[in-house]
Write an enzyme that holds these catalytic residues in place. Sequence first.
Site, PDB file in Angstrom:
ATOM      1  N   LYS A 210       0.782   6.455   3.786  1.00 28.94           N
ATOM      2  CA  LYS A 210       1.761   7.561   3.888  1.00 28.94           C
ATOM      3  C   LYS A 210       1.092   8.932   3.894  1.00 28.94           C
ATOM      4  O   LYS A 210       1.546   9.858   4.552  1.00 28.94           O
ATOM      5  CB  LYS A 210       2.793   7.474   2.763  1.00 28.94           C
ATOM      6  CG  LYS A 210       2.247   7.770   1.395  1.00 28.94           C
ATOM      7  CD  LYS A 210       3.315   7.570   0.323  1.00 28.94           C
ATOM      8  CE  LYS A 210       2.726   7.811  -1.044  1.00 28.94           C
ATOM      9  NZ  LYS A 210       3.402   7.084  -2.106  1.00 28.94           N
TER      10      LYS A 210
ATOM     11  N   ARG B 247      10.927   7.247 -11.664  1.00 27.31           N
ATOM     12  CA  ARG B 247      11.164   7.339 -10.235  1.00 27.31           C
ATOM     13  C   ARG B 247      11.998   6.116  -9.890  1.00 27.31           C
ATOM     14  O   ARG B 247      13.008   5.869 -10.552  1.00 27.31           O
ATOM     15  CB  ARG B 247       9.833   7.440  -9.475  1.00 27.31           C
ATOM     16  CG  ARG B 247       9.983   8.177  -8.153  1.00 27.31           C
ATOM     17  CD  ARG B 247       8.675   8.342  -7.412  1.00 27.31           C
ATOM     18  NE  ARG B 247       8.245   7.103  -6.767  1.00 27.31           N
ATOM     19  CZ  ARG B 247       7.238   7.030  -5.909  1.00 27.31           C
ATOM     20  NH1 ARG B 247       6.558   8.118  -5.593  1.00 27.31           N
ATOM     21  NH2 ARG B 247       6.887   5.871  -5.357  1.00 27.31           N
TER      22      ARG B 247
HETATM   23  C1  LIG Z   1       2.491   6.314  -2.639  1.00 24.18           C
HETATM   24  C2  LIG Z   1       2.734   5.017  -3.260  1.00 24.18           C
HETATM   25  C3  LIG Z   1       1.671   4.200  -3.633  1.00 24.18           C
HETATM   26  C4  LIG Z   1       0.221   4.611  -3.463  1.00 24.18           C
HETATM   27  O1  LIG Z   1      -0.204   5.442  -4.511  1.00 24.18           O
HETATM   28  P1  LIG Z   1      -1.726   5.944  -4.608  1.00 24.18           P
HETATM   29  O2  LIG Z   1      -1.768   6.681  -5.887  1.00 24.18           O
HETATM   30  O3  LIG Z   1      -1.990   6.788  -3.424  1.00 24.18           O
HETATM   31  O4  LIG Z   1      -2.582   4.726  -4.632  1.00 24.18           O
HETATM   32  C5  LIG Z   1       1.958   2.973  -4.186  1.00 24.18           C
HETATM   33  N1  LIG Z   1       3.233   2.562  -4.372  1.00 24.18           N
HETATM   34  C6  LIG Z   1       4.284   3.324  -4.027  1.00 24.18           C
HETATM   35  C7  LIG Z   1       5.664   2.812  -4.266  1.00 24.18           C
HETATM   36  C8  LIG Z   1       4.075   4.574  -3.466  1.00 24.18           C
HETATM   37  O5  LIG Z   1       5.126   5.331  -3.132  1.00 24.18           O
END
Ligand SMILES: *Cc1c(COP(=O)(O)O)cnc(C)c1O
Length: 360
Positions: A36, A131
């Site tokens: 992302k 969240r």
């Molecule tokens: C963005 C995201 C991740 C990745 O997190 P990082 O800290 O970049 O490894 C993992 N799980 C979800 C649900 C996310 O939104």
Amino acid sequence: MSYPRLHIDLDRIEHNARTISRLLAAHDIQVAGVTKCVCGHPAVARAMLRGGVSAIADSRLQNLLRMRDAGVQSSFMLLRLPPLSALGQVVELATVSLNSELQVLSGLSQAAHSQDRLHDVIIMVELGDLREGVPAESLLATVRAALQLPAIRLRGLGANLACFAGVVPTVDSMNRLVELAEEVEGSFGIELDTLSAINSSGLTMIEAGTMPARINHARIGEAILLGRETVARRPWPGTHQDAFRLEAEVVELYDKPSAPTDRRSQNAFGDRPEFEDRGVIPHALLSLGRQDVHVPGLVPLDSRLRILGACSGYTALDLAAAADEYRVGDTISFTPDYAALLSAMSSQYVEKRPLQRRSL
Ligand SMILES: *Cc1c(COP(=O)(O)O)cnc(C)c1O
């Protein structure tokens, strides 16, 4: 196009993905590489896959579509909760999605059924970061109803920490997820094959050997892209922190006072920036601004340079410590942090330049 340019070193990303995938594989944990932050850039996804991630995960349908259209060969996980308004696309683009609402699960089942598919889901549990996630007390009821849905396959449970409130994963919270999984399994006589509990914030626990054995899936973005775990943002051993480099051009260079002397109000962004009076300094303007990148997240590669501030189109630098070394037309490079990378990748004004040195 000219500058700003974001250089993307695909070999370093591949190397980082390999380091992280091998580490987690040694703990029987599969890794989904999270794209992302790079807007689903297909070359980055491919580098992650070459490095050994078992799937690609992204929070946006547009990014999954971009990768699919570019021919990225992988299964795709949707990270952000599916919106009721786009369930057909979710089922079409993602083989598995993270979920917390029964109404959505039910809609996903209908959408999957009408496309003649089965859709895999992971039910997210709230473990304290506030969240996404079903509160623990509602979990059994949600799972019971989900198990009735004909075109949904419950793959397991998940949790996300350290993203929103910055709550750190602990042995307690990870054990909590395992206990909830066992409660679900006991209540419904099923086996859950996936416990997707961590992101880059979980690496410290893995290293310490304190991750419960049942946790077997991780969704990793930052540690692969920027080579850092995310609790203390510590560089991760054996990874590169400089797979990305943002390069911008000097468009003005004069000696100017380091602090304004006239009466000041707010600037274009409603801020009242502070200036340290260091006398007259060599003052450079770059054609790089807030419309390109989150400037506070940039660190100059030349550590003698100091960022003074930025508005939409300019960033000002103090070149005092490197006095005669730069000219108008030269470029200056920066290493982005997570926020800066996200913004630069998302800006249409920043040219992205993926580079792969090693041939396939
Ligand atoms: C963005 C995201 C991740 C990745 O997190 P990082 O800290 O970049 O490894 C993992 N799980 C979800 C649900 C996310 O939104």
